[in-house]
Scaffold this motif. Sequence first.
Motif, mmCIF file in Angstrom:
data_model
loop_
_atom_site.group_PDB
_atom_site.id
_atom_site.type_symbol
_atom_site.label_atom_id
_atom_site.label_comp_id
_atom_site.label_asym_id
_atom_site.label_seq_id
_atom_site.Cartn_x
_atom_site.Cartn_y
_atom_site.Cartn_z
ATOM 1 N N LEU A 28 0.836 -1.143 0.014
ATOM 2 C CA LEU A 28 0.010 0.021 0.077
ATOM 3 C C LEU A 28 0.777 1.402 0.002
ATOM 4 O O LEU A 28 0.598 2.358 -0.763
ATOM 5 N N GLN A 29 1.757 1.102 0.794
ATOM 6 C CA GLN A 29 2.850 2.120 0.586
ATOM 7 C C GLN A 29 3.694 2.608 -0.590
ATOM 8 O O GLN A 29 3.482 3.742 -1.065
ATOM 9 N N LYS A 30 3.800 1.385 -1.283
ATOM 10 C CA LYS A 30 4.616 1.514 -2.482
ATOM 11 C C LYS A 30 3.656 2.199 -3.861
ATOM 12 O O LYS A 30 3.892 2.803 -4.541
ATOM 13 N N LYS A 45 1.130 4.036 -2.986
ATOM 14 C CA LYS A 45 1.143 5.800 -2.807
ATOM 15 C C LYS A 45 2.272 6.453 -3.650
ATOM 16 O O LYS A 45 2.133 7.373 -4.185
ATOM 17 N N GLU A 46 3.421 5.726 -3.352
ATOM 18 C CA GLU A 46 4.710 6.498 -4.108
ATOM 19 C C GLU A 46 4.491 6.294 -5.506
ATOM 20 O O GLU A 46 5.220 7.132 -6.051
ATOM 21 N N ALA A 67 1.908 6.383 -7.700
ATOM 22 C CA ALA A 67 0.428 6.690 -8.263
ATOM 23 C C ALA A 67 0.599 7.350 -9.426
ATOM 24 O O ALA A 67 -0.387 7.272 -10.267
ATOM 25 N N THR A 93 3.313 0.031 -12.245
ATOM 26 C CA THR A 93 3.228 -0.109 -10.730
ATOM 27 C C THR A 93 3.204 -1.656 -10.445
ATOM 28 O O THR A 93 4.054 -1.856 -9.204
ATOM 29 N N LYS A 117 -5.775 -4.437 1.603
ATOM 30 C CA LYS A 117 -6.839 -3.533 1.891
ATOM 31 C C LYS A 117 -8.018 -4.142 2.712
ATOM 32 O O LYS A 117 -9.045 -3.416 3.259
#
Length: 127
Positions: A14-16, A18-19, A21, A28, A57
């Motif tokens: 999830l963090q990746k 965001k980076e 996006a 991605t 999620k």
Amino acid sequence: MTTTTAPLRGKALLQKLKELAHLPRRETAKQCGYITGSGDSERVNLTDFYNAVLAAKGLELDPEETRDGRGREATYRVSVHANGQIVIGAAYTKEMGLKPGDEFEIKLGYKHIHLKQIEGDKPTEED
């Protein structure tokens, strides 16, 4: 060239996301390690990527595959037993906050059953 060797999962995924996006979906997924093969035969595995994103999620599409046999997920379906009884399991009663001794009025409809919780001594009349 990918930046990771093992596919990312959970919070790290999830963090990746965001980076990255700003990148297209395939890139991605590739940057998150969801590739198969190598060199010219390298392919992006979008199915595993999407499943991992959903799992991160909190949504499992195939919970039966990930279960270890120590319990079951609530399916929100019941069936009539051979003795004619319908049993509502503990997972449902816990989710509804029911306690032993709680009473219900059974209302039969066309192809459905309504259970209306009885508050105090009198049943509620809503239908």
